[in-house]
Design an enzyme around this catalytic site. Sequence first.
Site, mmCIF file in Angstrom:
data_model
loop_
_atom_site.group_PDB
_atom_site.id
_atom_site.type_symbol
_atom_site.label_atom_id
_atom_site.label_comp_id
_atom_site.label_asym_id
_atom_site.label_seq_id
_atom_site.Cartn_x
_atom_site.Cartn_y
_atom_site.Cartn_z
ATOM 1 N N CYS A 261 -16.484 1.133 0.377
ATOM 2 C CA CYS A 261 -15.286 0.312 0.647
ATOM 3 C C CYS A 261 -14.867 0.362 2.105
ATOM 4 O O CYS A 261 -14.120 -0.494 2.557
ATOM 5 C CB CYS A 261 -14.144 0.754 -0.260
ATOM 6 S SG CYS A 261 -13.716 2.491 -0.086
ATOM 7 N N ARG B 109 0.888 -1.176 0.000
ATOM 8 C CA ARG B 109 0.000 0.000 0.000
ATOM 9 C C ARG B 109 0.916 1.213 0.000
ATOM 10 O O ARG B 109 1.700 1.398 0.938
ATOM 11 C CB ARG B 109 -0.900 -0.007 1.232
ATOM 12 C CG ARG B 109 -1.581 1.335 1.468
ATOM 13 C CD ARG B 109 -2.724 1.250 2.459
ATOM 14 N NE ARG B 109 -3.841 0.512 1.900
ATOM 15 C CZ ARG B 109 -5.066 0.498 2.426
ATOM 16 N NH1 ARG B 109 -5.330 1.174 3.530
ATOM 17 N NH2 ARG B 109 -6.037 -0.193 1.851
HETATM 18 N N1 NVA Z 1 -10.157 6.456 -1.184
HETATM 19 C C1 NVA Z 1 -9.785 5.993 0.124
HETATM 20 C C2 NVA Z 1 -9.954 4.511 0.207
HETATM 21 C C3 NVA Z 1 -9.610 3.907 1.528
HETATM 22 C C4 NVA Z 1 -9.742 2.426 1.542
HETATM 23 C C5 NVA Z 1 -8.358 6.394 0.437
HETATM 24 O O1 NVA Z 1 -7.511 6.304 -0.454
HETATM 25 O O2 NVA Z 1 -8.095 6.823 1.560
HETATM 26 N N1 CP Z 2 -11.212 -0.575 2.180
HETATM 27 C C1 CP Z 2 -9.941 -0.604 2.653
HETATM 28 O O1 CP Z 2 -8.976 -0.792 1.901
HETATM 29 O O2 CP Z 2 -9.839 -0.443 3.985
HETATM 30 P P1 CP Z 2 -8.501 -0.255 4.822
HETATM 31 O O3 CP Z 2 -7.950 1.120 4.489
HETATM 32 O O4 CP Z 2 -8.915 -0.379 6.251
HETATM 33 O O5 CP Z 2 -7.512 -1.315 4.409
#
Ligand code: NVA
Ligand code: CP
Length: 304
Positions: A263, A105
């Site tokens: 999500c 991530r």
């Molecule tokens: N669009 C959000 C999704 C989190 C799962 C973000 O990038 O923070």
């Molecule tokens: N939806 C999602 O990716 O959640 P987290 O940021 O908690 O991993």
Amino acid sequence: MKGVHHLVSILDLDPEEIYQIVEDAISLKQTRDDGLHISDLQQKSLAMIFEKPSTRTRVSFEVAMTELGGHALYLNWNDLQLGRGEPLSDTARVLSSYVHAIMIRSRKHETILELAKYATVPVINGLSDLEHPCQILADLTTIKEFKGGFEGLKFAWIGDGNNVCNSAILASALVGMEIGVATPPGYEPDFEIINRAIELGGKIIFTNNPSEAAEGADVLYTDVWVSMGDDDEREKRMRDFAGYQIDENLLDLTNKNSIVMHCLPAHRGEEITDGVIEGPHSVIFTQAENRLHAQKALLLKVMG
Ligand code: NVA
Ligand code: CP
């Protein structure tokens, strides 16, 4: 997928591979419900690099590896030598000699592309500023469970044209869902993603009017107005997104049997009301659970 099975973009999977992952996810869910175990990833390890926080992605990947007989390592970017300037290209090669796949991530999508360039094991995008393919695999699994398929469905995205939205646009084009995207001016999805989806034959409508997107929709989807990394813009975004909330009035415009998706994490009272999250159309917590099953299916595909 050819060679090493990276999942940097949802486009790294073709429609048949997506359908297979969705089928496998549903079957793995049943297997788990039946109390049965699959340990095909015994002796396999997954490195999970996080440059941003996570609840669902971290826990679902870790539990998936445990339940499949393998092991996951949580690696905070700043606790690795990466945080002190070790090149990603070196890190990619070293980790590839220890583990069987790397989930990452990251703040910038380019970081994941760079990692995938040097890694000799599969690299999985666990969210970047451009895409969130693992989320969309769980979302498609959820849509399949509740709607039976994808072809001809109308998907409405309300709010920010962000990373999840980009992956939803591409996935809709791949599986034959029509998608209506309602964003405030200036918050449209990525231009290259839109072009790619159109090249794939995607049916996409862009509007600044949430009602237009929601009208007759089978799936009503939103995400936070302030994504990770956008925190400095919070006040401006609160003003710009006023009127883009999924509330009972917007829900009334959708099909009778529509489902509401998010999500998560959600900000109740901002992009969605508490009543809609807790209401009868919401499949949001099943959607979150499906991260586990869809990622198991993905891990078995790329590491099995
Ligand atoms: N669009 C959000 C999704 C989190 C799962 C973000 O990038 O923070
Ligand atoms: N939806 C999602 O990716 O959640 P987290 O940021 O908690 O991993």
